[in-house]
Design a protein around this motif. Structure first.
Motif, PDB file in Angstrom:
ATOM      1  N   VAL A  17       2.017  78.635 -19.372  1.00 50.37           N
ATOM      2  CA  VAL A  17       3.102  79.298 -18.428  1.00 50.37           C
ATOM      3  C   VAL A  17       3.838  77.300 -17.839  1.00 50.37           C
ATOM      4  N   GLU A  18       5.025  77.462 -19.030  1.00 49.76           N
ATOM      5  CA  GLU A  18       5.614  76.228 -18.467  1.00 49.76           C
ATOM      6  C   GLU A  18       7.131  76.774 -16.947  1.00 49.76           C
ATOM      7  N   LEU A  19       7.458  76.286 -16.202  1.00 45.18           N
ATOM      8  CA  LEU A  19       8.516  75.793 -15.511  1.00 45.18           C
ATOM      9  C   LEU A  19       9.583  75.879 -15.156  1.00 45.18           C
ATOM     10  N   ALA A  20      10.991  75.882 -15.369  1.00 42.66           N
ATOM     11  CA  ALA A  20      11.543  74.364 -15.712  1.00 42.66           C
ATOM     12  C   ALA A  20      13.055  75.571 -14.933  1.00 42.66           C
ATOM     13  N   ASN A  21      13.865  74.367 -14.776  1.00 41.80           N
ATOM     14  CA  ASN A  21      14.864  75.022 -13.903  1.00 41.80           C
ATOM     15  C   ASN A  21      16.049  74.618 -15.022  1.00 41.80           C
ATOM     16  N   HIS A  22      17.030  75.706 -14.982  1.00 42.14           N
ATOM     17  CA  HIS A  22      18.032  75.683 -15.937  1.00 42.14           C
ATOM     18  C   HIS A  22      19.406  75.085 -15.947  1.00 42.14           C
ATOM     19  N   PRO A  23      19.434  73.565 -16.552  1.00 43.00           N
ATOM     20  CA  PRO A  23      20.777  73.052 -16.170  1.00 43.00           C
ATOM     21  C   PRO A  23      21.883  73.484 -15.831  1.00 43.00           C
ATOM     22  N   PRO A  24      22.419  73.612 -14.872  1.00 39.40           N
ATOM     23  CA  PRO A  24      23.744  74.215 -14.727  1.00 39.40           C
ATOM     24  C   PRO A  24      24.441  73.264 -15.019  1.00 39.40           C
ATOM     25  N   PRO A  25      26.043  73.329 -15.324  1.00 41.88           N
ATOM     26  CA  PRO A  25      27.063  72.982 -16.313  1.00 41.88           C
ATOM     27  C   PRO A  25      27.765  72.121 -15.899  1.00 41.88           C
ATOM     28  N   PRO A  26      27.829  70.994 -16.160  1.00 40.10           N
ATOM     29  CA  PRO A  26      28.229  69.431 -16.442  1.00 40.10           C
ATOM     30  C   PRO A  26      29.137  69.758 -15.502  1.00 40.10           C
ATOM     31  N   LEU A  27      29.733  70.317 -15.264  1.00 33.86           N
ATOM     32  CA  LEU A  27      31.199  69.801 -14.142  1.00 33.86           C
ATOM     33  C   LEU A  27      30.396  70.727 -13.127  1.00 33.86           C
ATOM     34  N   GLN A  28      29.659  71.532 -12.526  1.00 33.50           N
ATOM     35  CA  GLN A  28      29.199  71.964 -11.353  1.00 33.50           C
ATOM     36  C   GLN A  28      28.201  71.314 -11.161  1.00 33.50           C
ATOM     37  N   ALA A  29      27.414  70.021 -11.717  1.00 37.27           N
ATOM     38  CA  ALA A  29      26.416  69.548 -12.142  1.00 37.27           C
ATOM     39  C   ALA A  29      27.578  67.677 -10.978  1.00 37.27           C
ATOM     40  N   ALA A  30      28.843  67.788 -11.131  1.00 31.35           N
ATOM     41  CA  ALA A  30      28.669  65.973 -11.559  1.00 31.35           C
ATOM     42  C   ALA A  30      29.679  66.582  -9.608  1.00 31.35           C
ATOM     43  N   LEU A  31      30.500  67.513  -9.828  1.00 27.26           N
ATOM     44  CA  LEU A  31      30.560  67.824  -8.523  1.00 27.26           C
ATOM     45  C   LEU A  31      30.127  68.329  -7.450  1.00 27.26           C
ATOM     46  N   ALA A  32      28.649  68.213  -7.748  1.00 28.36           N
ATOM     47  CA  ALA A  32      27.585  68.461  -6.741  1.00 28.36           C
ATOM     48  C   ALA A  32      27.264  67.447  -5.919  1.00 28.36           C
ATOM     49  N   GLN A  33      27.274  66.159  -7.392  1.00 27.58           N
ATOM     50  CA  GLN A  33      26.506  64.550  -7.024  1.00 27.58           C
ATOM     51  C   GLN A  33      27.822  64.778  -6.542  1.00 27.58           C
ATOM     52  N   ALA A  34      29.040  64.367  -6.171  1.00 28.30           N
ATOM     53  CA  ALA A  34      30.419  64.151  -5.804  1.00 28.30           C
ATOM     54  C   ALA A  34      30.010  64.067  -4.502  1.00 28.30           C
ATOM     55  N   LEU A  35      30.074  65.469  -4.169  1.00 22.72           N
ATOM     56  CA  LEU A  35      30.163  66.497  -2.950  1.00 22.72           C
ATOM     57  C   LEU A  35      29.166  65.565  -1.865  1.00 22.72           C
ATOM     58  N   PHE A  36      27.976  65.544  -2.794  1.00 23.86           N
ATOM     59  CA  PHE A  36      26.920  64.800  -1.702  1.00 23.86           C
ATOM     60  C   PHE A  36      27.147  63.133  -1.384  1.00 23.86           C
ATOM     61  N   VAL A  37      27.747  61.773  -2.093  1.00 22.52           N
ATOM     62  CA  VAL A  37      28.919  60.844  -1.902  1.00 22.52           C
ATOM     63  C   VAL A  37      29.191  61.127  -0.488  1.00 22.52           C
ATOM     64  N   VAL A  38      30.283  62.393  -0.630  1.00 20.73           N
ATOM     65  CA  VAL A  38      30.952  62.336   0.428  1.00 20.73           C
ATOM     66  C   VAL A  38      30.354  63.430   1.746  1.00 20.73           C
ATOM     67  N   GLN A  39      29.389  63.864   1.472  1.00 24.79           N
ATOM     68  CA  GLN A  39      28.738  63.699   2.954  1.00 24.79           C
ATOM     69  C   GLN A  39      27.551  62.970   2.805  1.00 24.79           C
ATOM     70  N   LEU A  40      27.010  62.185   2.456  1.00 24.03           N
ATOM     71  CA  LEU A  40      27.018  60.828   3.312  1.00 24.03           C
ATOM     72  C   LEU A  40      27.289  60.107   3.578  1.00 24.03           C
ATOM     73  N   ALA A  41      28.304  59.582   3.435  1.00 20.86           N
ATOM     74  CA  ALA A  41      29.895  58.845   3.554  1.00 20.86           C
ATOM     75  C   ALA A  41      30.139  59.602   5.644  1.00 20.86           C
ATOM     76  N   ALA A  42      30.425  60.839   5.774  1.00 21.59           N
ATOM     77  CA  ALA A  42      30.593  61.882   7.202  1.00 21.59           C
ATOM     78  C   ALA A  42      29.915  61.599   7.368  1.00 21.59           C
ATOM     79  N   LEU A  43      28.666  61.810   7.506  1.00 22.72           N
ATOM     80  CA  LEU A  43      27.066  61.008   8.099  1.00 22.72           C
ATOM     81  C   LEU A  43      27.165  60.152   8.437  1.00 22.72           C
ATOM     82  N   ALA A  44      27.705  58.583   7.271  1.00 22.75           N
ATOM     83  CA  ALA A  44      27.602  57.571   8.319  1.00 22.75           C
ATOM     84  C   ALA A  44      28.624  57.537   8.944  1.00 22.75           C
TER      85      ALA A  44
END
Length: 146
Positions: A17-44
């Motif tokens: 039995v192998e478990l794996a995450n199903h990849p999100p759509p590329p646009l949603q993955a990119a938005l999540a990464q961009a949000l993380f950068v904004v989130q870190l900037a806001a925390l700073a």
């Protein structure tokens, strides 16, 4: 993991039995990464307080002194809010809702197609069908060889 244990009880301990995450759509993955950068900037910015004002002014962002004062009075709440709300949004962006099961590369169940979770019996039946089909194909191939 409960499903994996139940399947091993039914089909034997050798079932892989192998478990794996199903990849999100590329646009949603990119938005999540961009949000993380904004989130870190806001925390700073919140962490630095009014010391961040000159840097924000260079970006054309001017915040009134009352804002900085209120932010410093509620710094911990602001930091926690940015962290938890940002993480909630990011999690929703990358969550696909997928629960896909395949056996030997053959799809057995797809939550993306059925919009429902399988019962253990659905999974057992699906794997059994794939096993029978594979055995039938192997029997037919052995018969052709004779």
């Amino acid at each position: 993991m409960q499903v994996a244990q139940a399947l091993r009880q039914h089909f034997g301990p050798d079932l892989q039995v192998e478990l794996a995450n199903h990849p999100p759509p590329p646009l949603q993955a990119a938005l999540a990464q961009a949000l993380f950068v904004v989130q870190l900037a806001a925390l700073a910015v919140v962490g630095a307080g009014q010391q961040a004002a000159p840097y924000l002014e260079r970006l054309g962002i001017v915040l009134p002194a009352d804002y900085w004062r209120a932010l410093q009075e509620k710094k911990m709440g602001a930091l926690l809010g940015i962290w938890f709300i940002g993480n909630t949004i990011r999690t929703n962006l990358i969550s696909t809702g997928a629960f896909e099961i395949s056996y030997e590369g053959v799809p057995v169940w797809s939550k993306l197609e059925t919009h429902s979770m399988p019962t253990l019996q659905h999974v057992v039946n699906g794997i059994s069908q794939v096993m029978r089909a594979a055995a039938g194909g192997a029997d037919a191939a052995a018969g052709d060889a004779q």
